[in-house]
Design a protein around this motif. Structure first.
Motif, PDB file in Angstrom:
ATOM      1  N   CYS A   2      -8.950 -20.921  -5.566  1.00 31.41           N
ATOM      2  CA  CYS A   2      -8.682 -22.331  -5.844  1.00 31.41           C
ATOM      3  C   CYS A   2      -7.541 -22.769  -4.928  1.00 31.41           C
ATOM      4  O   CYS A   2      -6.471 -22.161  -4.940  1.00 31.41           O
ATOM      5  CB  CYS A   2      -8.284 -22.522  -7.297  1.00 31.41           C
ATOM      6  SG  CYS A   2      -9.532 -21.908  -8.439  1.00 31.41           S
ATOM      7  N   CYS A  43      -4.078 -23.547  -6.493  1.00 31.45           N
ATOM      8  CA  CYS A  43      -3.623 -22.579  -7.512  1.00 31.45           C
ATOM      9  C   CYS A  43      -2.104 -22.405  -7.561  1.00 31.45           C
ATOM     10  O   CYS A  43      -1.445 -22.267  -6.531  1.00 31.45           O
ATOM     11  CB  CYS A  43      -4.273 -21.238  -7.231  1.00 31.45           C
ATOM     12  SG  CYS A  43      -3.747 -19.981  -8.395  1.00 31.45           S
ATOM     13  N   CYS A  88      -5.242 -13.126  -8.837  1.00 30.15           N
ATOM     14  CA  CYS A  88      -6.600 -13.590  -9.178  1.00 30.15           C
ATOM     15  C   CYS A  88      -7.480 -13.531  -7.942  1.00 30.15           C
ATOM     16  O   CYS A  88      -7.015 -13.772  -6.830  1.00 30.15           O
ATOM     17  CB  CYS A  88      -6.538 -15.030  -9.691  1.00 30.15           C
ATOM     18  SG  CYS A  88      -8.162 -15.697 -10.110  1.00 30.15           S
ATOM     19  N   LYS A  90     -11.529 -19.703 -15.699  1.00 27.85           N
ATOM     20  CA  LYS A  90     -12.615 -20.394 -14.977  1.00 27.85           C
ATOM     21  C   LYS A  90     -13.795 -19.457 -14.796  1.00 27.85           C
ATOM     22  O   LYS A  90     -14.640 -19.678 -13.939  1.00 27.85           O
ATOM     23  CB  LYS A  90     -12.126 -20.840 -13.598  1.00 27.85           C
ATOM     24  CG  LYS A  90     -11.096 -21.940 -13.627  1.00 27.85           C
ATOM     25  CD  LYS A  90     -10.793 -22.432 -12.229  1.00 27.85           C
ATOM     26  CE  LYS A  90      -9.844 -23.599 -12.262  1.00 27.85           C
ATOM     27  NZ  LYS A  90      -8.480 -23.199 -12.616  1.00 27.85           N
ATOM     28  N   GLY A 117      -9.971 -15.510  -7.458  1.00 26.74           N
ATOM     29  CA  GLY A 117     -10.471 -16.847  -7.149  1.00 26.74           C
ATOM     30  C   GLY A 117      -9.767 -17.423  -5.922  1.00 26.74           C
ATOM     31  O   GLY A 117      -8.713 -16.944  -5.509  1.00 26.74           O
TER      32      GLY A 117
HETATM   33 FE1  SF4 Z   1      -7.610 -17.871 -10.156  1.00 26.78          FE
HETATM   34 FE2  SF4 Z   1      -8.250 -20.347  -9.504  1.00 26.78          FE
HETATM   35 FE3  SF4 Z   1      -7.026 -19.843 -11.810  1.00 26.78          FE
HETATM   36 FE4  SF4 Z   1      -5.709 -19.561  -9.516  1.00 26.78          FE
HETATM   37  S1  SF4 Z   1      -6.506 -21.479 -10.380  1.00 26.78           S
HETATM   38  S2  SF4 Z   1      -5.681 -18.164 -11.247  1.00 26.78           S
HETATM   39  S3  SF4 Z   1      -7.333 -18.825  -8.134  1.00 26.78           S
HETATM   40  S4  SF4 Z   1      -9.101 -19.181 -11.207  1.00 26.78           S
END
Ligand code: SF4
Length: 345
Positions: free
Chosen positions: A98, A101, A94, A178, A96
């Motif tokens: 986070c 995560c 991903c 998200k 992102g």
């Molecule tokens: Fe992606 Fe955040 Fe979901 Fe992990 S938690 S998969 S970094 S959106």
């Protein structure tokens, strides 16, 4: 890093040569060749070692904006309790950032994104699992290894999966996201067999830990759009995190949801509740890649739970977990009396 208002675009794309033997691989190669993005060849994603960046910190960031187009070789699906029977692998990784995560545990040193072009083989495998369980319904979770919605505008694999399950009697698809880039999925022939869930959280958690993802308001707007398009809708509140003034923070979240979601879209609404947890390997990755993170991961304050693959996880103490659960369930019962709470874990 700001939130993701624009759809994700990789900085670097790798192709495994065998991917070009599949029509989807060729199609993606043609499409990506027209973009201003560097394309490289790799014999296998495992061979990717020379990502741009002066140090591990930069390489980690490059990896999270690198896409590998390849073949899914392992066609044995993992189980995916409690939300589904199986995890269907459409993509891994991903973009992102986070901090908490779960991919910090499962991907560790290989955080680049991978998408698979042998979707027909993946769907054929799903079909086998459905037949084994017939006449029971079989649920497949598509977001165990990535935020599949966040990259789907590039590949449309998720859209194919939605339509594949839409045409089955006994298959159900679910995923969580998200990201708000859902427009290409609105006209998919889902036949009500895909539950579209959005991950939501308190402002504190989103602001401090969910970098590079869509703002809450955009996620809610996208949730309304998909529910208007007839998809069963759900919200995952995860991770439920005990920050300063957390009761207020979560109350504010549910107030916003209640104010924004039209009542006629809440008849078949589900909530899933997941308390914050971390593993020791994830903690090491997080501390290295997000050294300034405020995420609290103090083993002494937590309860240890044995986990899969021998990797135990640290969750909240029982009394804290109970307070979290009761508080949030109470908000849901009050504000969304028709909604179903699927689980708290
Ligand atoms: Fe992606 Fe955040 Fe979901 Fe992990 S938690 S998969 S970094 S959106």
């Amino acid at each position: 890093m700001a939130g993701a208002n624009k759809p994700f675009m990789p900085q670097l794309i790798y192709f495994e040569p065998r991917a070009l033997e599949y029509p989807l691989g060729k199609e993606l190669f043609d499409r990506f060749s027209k973009l201003e993005v560097e394309i490289r060849e790799t014999t296998s994603h495992n061979q990717i070692r020379d990502l741009p960046g002066d140090n591990d910190f930069q390489k980690y960031r490059t990896a999270k904006s690198t896409l590998v187009v390849g073949i899914r070789k392992t066609l044995k699906f993992d189980t995916s309790k409690p939300s589904a029977e199986y995890a269907i692998p459409l993509a891994t990784g991903c973009m992102g950032h986070c901090h908490y995560c779960y991919l910090q545990t499962t991907l560790g040193s290989k955080p680049y994104l991978r998408t698979y072009v042998n979707t027909d083989e993946i769907f054929a495998q799903a079909e086998k699992y459905m037949q084994e369980r017939a006449p029971e319904i079989t649920r497949f979770e598509a977001s165990c290894t990535s935020d599949i919605v966040g990259i789907d505008h590039l590949t449309h694999n998720l859209k194919r999966a939605i339509e594949f399950f839409g045409a089955t009697d006994l298959g159900r698809l679910r995923f969580t996201t998200k990201y708000h880039h859902v427009d290409h999925l609105l006209d998919a022939k889902h036949q009500g067999k895909t539950r579209f869930r959005f991950s939501v959280n308190s402002n504190y958690v989103i602001k401090n830990f969910e970098l590079g993802t869509s703002p809450l308001e955009e996620r809610i707007n996208a949730a309304i759009k998909v529910a208007e398009a007839g998809y069963p809708l759900g919200f995952i509140v995860a991770p439920l995190y005990l920050h300063k003034d957390w009761e207020e923070g979560y109350k504010e979240l549910f107030d916003i949801l209640e104010a924004k979601i039209p009542k006629h879209l809440t008849n078949d609404l589900t909530f899933e509740l997941i308390q914050h947890r971390f593993t020791k390997p994830a903690k090491r990755v997080i501390e290295k890649n997000y050294p300034k993170s405020k995420l609290e991961m103090n083993e002494e304050e937590r309860k240890y739970k044995w986990g899969r693959y021998g990797i135990g996880k640290y969750v909240y103490q029982d009394d804290q977990a109970t307070r979290l659960r009761e508080t949030v369930e109470n908000y849901i019962h009050t504000m969304f009396p028709q909604a179903k709470i699927e689980y708290f874990t």
